[in-house]
Design an enzyme around this catalytic site. Structure first.
Site, PDB file in Angstrom:
ATOM      1  N   ASP A   1      11.365  -4.820   7.028  1.00 25.12           N
ATOM      2  CA  ASP A   1      11.154  -3.499   6.435  1.00 25.12           C
ATOM      3  C   ASP A   1      12.504  -2.841   6.156  1.00 25.12           C
ATOM      4  OD1 ASP A   1      10.417  -0.812   5.852  1.00 25.12           O
ATOM      5  OD2 ASP A   1       8.558  -1.103   6.975  1.00 25.12           O
TER       6      ASP A   1
ATOM      7  N   HIS B   1       8.876  -3.948   3.217  1.00 30.12           N
ATOM      8  CA  HIS B   1       7.967  -2.816   3.353  1.00 30.12           C
ATOM      9  C   HIS B   1       6.739  -2.980   2.450  1.00 30.12           C
ATOM     10  CE1 HIS B   1       6.971   1.228   4.575  1.00 30.12           C
ATOM     11  NE2 HIS B   1       6.843   1.602   3.319  1.00 30.12           N
TER      12      HIS B   1
ATOM     13  N   SER C   1       2.367   3.494   4.573  1.00 23.82           N
ATOM     14  CA  SER C   1       3.652   4.111   4.894  1.00 23.82           C
ATOM     15  C   SER C   1       3.425   5.440   5.607  1.00 23.82           C
ATOM     16  CB  SER C   1       4.473   4.273   3.608  1.00 23.82           C
ATOM     17  OG  SER C   1       5.831   4.436   3.885  1.00 23.82           O
TER      18      SER C   1
END
Length: 622
Positions: free
Chosen positions: A245, A298, A125
């Site tokens: 995501d 994600h 991330s």
């Protein structure tokens, strides 16, 4: 990443309620991951990992990721921690000046001898964005290959999202974005604001943002050429995106793309400003930049795909076979006298039901994990991900979800978690249904410490035993969850939520039959049973519809829990008849807390206590 509510809580507590010393630059360290292998003697280049928002190197998932990388590469692994404890590290992911943090990390890397000859880097991330910033700005960071998983390279155009039901969070975020995002204090102290970008206010972005505009060469600055040249020093830059995501907005940012903020159309990397300004075109032509997309949400990917990336880009010497150690197994006693018969019974029942066509979807769980929802198998992966099939086959790494430690599974099983789904009220509601076992757990604790009835403690003890049985069966069967499950959550057979509700329903109904048999066929009792079964239906349905489990995992979880619940009522009754409960009540600790055992022996207990209380009040008033 955590939700916006967490962002607001950290923001308020860190800057309003904490002492002024919080304004100091945080301590930064490299935590070395150690396993039972001789990483010191290996010539393999080490790997440095920078975690994402709201995470720490010591979290369950990051620990497992780090250990998995080390087992695959057989080299040292370091995890970047900003702050001298977990809270400070999480806080630094939200609050602080990125330039200061990067300077500190750069100095630390320069002082680490084992990193002086170069290293590989893995960023999760926002950690991937920070590692790219290190590669471009830090001479000491001699990164060979950089893999970023769901990293917002082009920025974000909204703060990580609120749930659709959290109106307060939405209102506060809207106020921050509308009024204060370009304020100098926000730009210097709120981490996410420093990579916030919107073309609707592009002039303000170029004028006020000092981190992302410089990092991506969207403005002229002193290190413009250096940014391009430093990126060219990388052997590989791998940007991994996730098609659904729901954390990074726009999700195309993770692949150096963007979105047309008027029409909502995707802007591919080749058509975006960074392709020229950051020299990405040259990297593509040199074969150094690769963008990869996985179908999930994600950071949602299979262990096999993750392993393939590590083996391809981080392994100095490709080996024909890389095997990971098995997870901790149950003891021989449990395995011989409990687990094996239970596993055989489950498999036999599945075969029987399949033969009767009651469960025609009997599944090869490994195959389903790879095939469901466009997740490809090794056979057809060559067409979709040609670079993966070679290394999946070479490594012989299991496609199952990675094993979890007992502490991790206990946390997930007993306390659980679920993800908010932005702009999806249906999935958020289903997620709330998944919290029903946690609500029941709170009710257990409340009743135990207010009523102080031994029978309630015994029931809660049965729930704990039921959860332990669930853990043992899971690590024995090793059946994976559906491919859509969030990354790294553990095995799926049987569903612990369903097993919890099965036990609860069975115990409550069987207890009524044993101790209140004359009342258990009344309309009031039937209404109670209907509530138990309805709550169970809500929980079980949510676990299946949210893709946390296959249907068979939910059904068998409930069946096992129901069976354990019936047995536990029988066991507690047997202990009571043998005088064990009477002996327990004579123990000093239980007498000290006035633990009693009156519920099974007195009917209408609550009504009697209510009448006594009413009579007492009447006498007192007279």
């Amino acid at each position: 990443m955590l939700s916006c509510s967490s962002f607001l809580i950290f923001f308020l507590f860190s800057w309003v309620l904490l002492p002024m010393k919080s304004f100091a630059i945080p301590i930064i360290s490299l935590d070395k991951v150690r396993l039972a292998i001789n990483d010191g003697a290996s010539e393999q280049l080490p790997v440095v990992i920078w975690h994402g928002l709201g995470d720490t190197p010591t979290s369950f998932t990051l620990t497992e990721v780090s250990q998995r990388v080390q087992k695959l590469t057989k080299g040292a692994v370091y995890a970047i921690r900003v702050g001298d404890n977990e809270f400070e590290d999480i806080k630094a992911g939200y609050l602080g000046k990125l330039e200061d943090q990067l300077d500190e990390v750069c100095d630390l890397i320069g002082n680490e001898d084992s990193l002086s000859n170069g290293f590989y880097a893995l960023g999760l991330s926002q950690g991937g964005l920070f590692l790219r910033a290190l590669a471009q700005t830090c001479d000491a960071a001699k990164i060979r290959s950089l893999i970023t998983l769901g990293s917002p390279h082009s920025g974000i155009n909204t703060i990580p999202g609120c749930s659709p039901t959290n109106l307060i969070c939405k209102a506060v975020v809207h106020s921050i974005l509308g009024l204060g995002i370009w304020h100098s204090w926000i730009q210097n102290h709120v981490v996410q604001a420093q990579y916030y970008r919107t073309e609707k206010q592009y002039d303000k972005y170029l004028e006020n943002n000092k981190f992302l505009t410089h990092l991506n060469n969207e403005v002229l600055h002193d290190n413009y050429t250096r940014n391009i040249e430093k990126l060219k020093e990388l052997d590989n830059l791998v940007a991994v995106s996730f098609e659904r995501d729901d954390i990074v907005e726009p999700p195309y940012s993770t692949g150096f793309g963007w979105i047309n903020e008027t029409t909502g159309e995707n802007i591919e990397m080749e058509d975006f400003v960074l392709y020229e300004s950051l020299g990405l075109k040259d990297l593509v032509n040199q074969g150094k930049l690769e963008t990869i997309s996985f179908p999930g949400r994600h950071l949602q990917m299979r262990w096999g795909d993750f392993d393939a990336l590590v083996l391809k880009y981080f392994k100095d010497e490709k080996e024909e076979k890389t095997e990971l150690e098995e997870s901790t197994r149950p003891s021989n006693f449990l395995s011989t006298y409990f687990v094996s018969p239970l596993v055989s019974a489950i498999d036999g029942t599945v075969d029987y039901l399949h033969g009767k066509s009651l469960f025609p979807e009997k599944r090869n769980f490994k195959e389903l994990t790879m095939r469901k929802r466009s997740i490809v198998t090794p056979e057809d992966s060559e067409e979709v991900y040609p670079y993966i099939s070679e290394f999946v086959a070479a490594s012989n790494v299991s496609e199952e979800k990675g094993p979890k430690s007992f502490a991790n599974l206990a946390f997930i099983t007993i306390f659980s978690h679920f993800f908010y789904h932005i702009d999806d009220m249906w999935r958020s509601t289903l997620g709330l249904f998944s919290l029903i076992p946690q609500i029941i757990g709170i009710i257990y604790l409340t009743v135990m410490f207010t009523g102080r009835e031994l029978d309630t403690f015994m029931q809660f003890g049965g729930q704990v035993v039921n959860e332990f049985i669930n853990y043992v069966v899971k690590v024995s069967l090793k059946y994976p969850r559906p491919a859509d499950i969030e990354y790294g959550v553990g095995y799926g057979m049987p569903s612990s939520h369903s097993q919890f509700m099965g036990f609860f329903s069975a115990y409550m109904i069987a207890w009524d039959y044993k101790y209140r048999r004359s009342q258990c066929f009344s309309m009031l009792s039937f209404a109670k049973y209907a509530i138990y079964l309805t709550l169970s239906t809500f929980v079980c349905s949510s676990r299946y519809l949210l893709d946390f489990h296959y249907l068979t995992q939910v059904v068998y979880g409930y069946m096992i829990g129901f069976g354990v619940g019936l047995f536990w009522v029988y066991l507690v009754g047997k202990l009571r008849s043998l005088g064990v409960t009477k002996w327990l009540l004579s123990l000093p600790p239980l007498q000290f807390f006035y633990i009693k055992d009156t519920i099974p022996h007195s009917k209408d207990n609550h009504k009697r206590q209510w009448l006594e209380s009413k009579q007492f009040k009447n006498q007192k008033s007279n």
